[in-house]
Structure formats: structure tokens, C-alpha cells
Write a protein that holds these residues in place. Structure first.
Motif, short mmCIF file in Angstrom:
data_model
loop_
_atom_site.label_atom_id
_atom_site.label_comp_id
_atom_site.label_asym_id
_atom_site.label_seq_id
_atom_site.Cartn_x
_atom_site.Cartn_y
_atom_site.Cartn_z
N THR A 117 -5.67 8.23 -47.22
CA THR A 117 -5.63 7.08 -46.32
C THR A 117 -6.68 6.01 -46.63
OG1 THR A 117 -7.09 8.13 -44.68
CG2 THR A 117 -4.70 8.47 -44.43
N PRO A 160 -4.72 3.89 -50.81
CA PRO A 160 -4.33 2.52 -50.47
C PRO A 160 -5.11 1.44 -51.23
CG PRO A 160 -4.42 3.82 -48.49
CD PRO A 160 -5.00 4.67 -49.60
N ARG A 214 3.35 -8.40 -46.74
CA ARG A 214 3.10 -7.20 -45.95
C ARG A 214 4.11 -6.09 -46.20
NH1 ARG A 214 0.61 -7.91 -40.50
NH2 ARG A 214 -1.04 -9.40 -40.89
N PRO A 244 2.93 -3.16 -48.88
CA PRO A 244 1.83 -2.33 -48.37
C PRO A 244 2.23 -1.48 -47.15
CG PRO A 244 1.02 -4.52 -48.86
CD PRO A 244 2.51 -4.56 -49.00
N LEU A 245 3.02 -2.04 -46.25
CA LEU A 245 3.45 -1.26 -45.09
C LEU A 245 4.39 -0.13 -45.50
CD1 LEU A 245 3.97 -4.11 -42.48
CD2 LEU A 245 2.32 -2.25 -42.32
N ASN A 294 2.24 2.49 -47.07
CA ASN A 294 1.46 3.16 -46.03
C ASN A 294 2.33 4.17 -45.28
OD1 ASN A 294 -0.92 3.64 -44.51
ND2 ASN A 294 -0.03 2.43 -42.85
N ILE A 326 2.62 7.21 -47.50
CA ILE A 326 1.36 7.96 -47.48
C ILE A 326 1.24 8.76 -46.18
CG2 ILE A 326 -1.14 7.70 -47.33
CD1 ILE A 326 -0.82 5.32 -49.30
N THR A 327 1.58 8.14 -45.07
CA THR A 327 1.51 8.83 -43.78
C THR A 327 2.49 10.00 -43.74
OG1 THR A 327 0.89 6.74 -42.73
CG2 THR A 327 1.59 8.50 -41.28
N THR A 353 3.57 1.88 -38.05
CA THR A 353 3.71 1.26 -39.37
C THR A 353 5.15 0.79 -39.61
OG1 THR A 353 1.93 2.64 -40.23
CG2 THR A 353 3.40 1.63 -41.85
#
Length: 185
Positions: free
Chosen positions: A33, A37, A61, A64-65, A68, A71-72, A99
Motif C-alpha cells: 500500500t 503505489p 485518475r 492509479p485508481l 489501487n 492492490i487492495t 476506490t
């Protein structure tokens, strides 16, 4: 914000959790996290998908979102277990929902405040942990609300967002955490 929530959880949890388990989860979540990133941002910058760390346009955006969110999902699938870390599991599930909500808004050309999303979600998680573990963290909550106000003020002052973008960001961060509390509180 995710690493702050994990550190706070392990600091306040009355459960016995072996130190090696805590250390392993903290290191893994920090790598996924925080470090990953940062590396992915530089990759996106090299590929000309983003211009700056500020992600000023909604088009910037999207990647990256999306990353993310992936990754989550990795944290949810590989590091946290709903049977062992139910509070953290639902905290990260709330992060994933927030997200994805911001991603959908970015696709539709609306720029919700990611800063407000993060801090309001973390604040709601702290409140839920306080109720769940029956602990008094009024000082921490007071600091969180001061930080929330200071962050909102700074975002307005630097003209990074409008009032509505800040309010939408707060609700996107707060509501998933509030809704998911029913599953673990």
C-alpha cells in the motif's frame, strides 16, 4: 491511510496476536500500500499516463485508481483473512468499495477528493473500533476530526477541489465503512 488503520488496529486490539504475525502483516501491507503505489506512479509517469502526483484531471485518475483497486484486492486475498482479521478485512473491503466508487466517478468526469475519502474512511474505522473493543479513544478521534477539517481547508485553499468534491469524497470514504460495520461489529 490503510497502513495507519492497520497500525492503529494492532495497537488497540485486545486480542493476543503473535508479534511475528503482526510484523509480517505490517511489512506486507506497507509494501503493497505504500512502496508498490510509488513504483507504479513512476511507471505511469514514464508511460505518460499521469503528468504529476496531483492527478489534476479525471483522466489521470483512472489508472492509479484501477491499480489501487487491484492492490487492495491482493491485500484482501493474500494477507487478510475474514476468519482471523475480520475488522481489518472489512476495513480493506471498504477501501476497495471507496476506490471503485471514485473510479466510476472519474470515468464519468467527476473528481471526488481522494484525500477526504481516505481520512473520513479511516476516521469511521477508528470510531467503529472504539465501539467494538469498548475503548476510549476520544483524544484520537478529536485529532482525527481536526485533521479532517485541516485537510479540507487546505484542499480548498490550494484550489485543488470545490466544496462539493470534498463533500462527495467524505461520503465515499465514510459510507462503505459505516455500512460494512454491520458485518463485524
Amino acid at each position: 491511510m490503510p497502513i495507519a488503520g492497520v497500525i492503529f488496529y494492532f495497537a488497540k486490539s485486545p486480542r493476543f496476536i503473535q508479534f511475528d504475525v503482526i510484523k509480517g502483516k505490517l511489512i506486507a501491507i506497507f509494501i503493497l500500500t505504500v512502496l508498490l503505489p510509488i513504483l507504479l506512479f513512476f511507471l505511469l509517469k514514464t508511460l505518460n499516463k499521469v503528468n504529476s502526483i496531483k492527478l489534476e484531471t479525471t483522466r489521470e485518475r483512472i489508472y492509479p485508481l484501477l491499480l489501487n483497486g487491484v492492490i487492495t484486492l491482493m491485500v484482501l486475498k493474500r494477507i487478510l483473512s475474514p476468519s482471523q482479521d475480520i475488522e481489518l478485512y472489512f476495513f480493506f473491503l471498504g477501501i476497495l468499495i471507496s476506490t471503485m466508487a471514485c473510479l466510476i466517478l472519474a470515468i464519468f468526469k467527476f473528481k471526488a477528493s481522494l484525500h477526504m475519502m481516505g481520512i473520513s474512511g479511516l476516521c469511521m474505522f477508528f470510531i467503529a473500533l472504539s465501539i467494538h473493543f469498548s475503548i476510549n479513544i476520544n483524544g484520537t478521534l478529536a485529532v482525527m476530526f481536526i485533521l479532517l477539517g485541516a485537510l479540507a481547508t487546505s484542499r480548498i485553499h490550494v484550489k485543488a477541489h470545490t466544496y462539493i468534491e470534498l463533500i462527495i469524497g467524505i461520503f465515499i470514504g465514510l459510507l462503505p465503512q459505516l455500512i460494512l460495520v454491520n458485518h463485524w461489529l
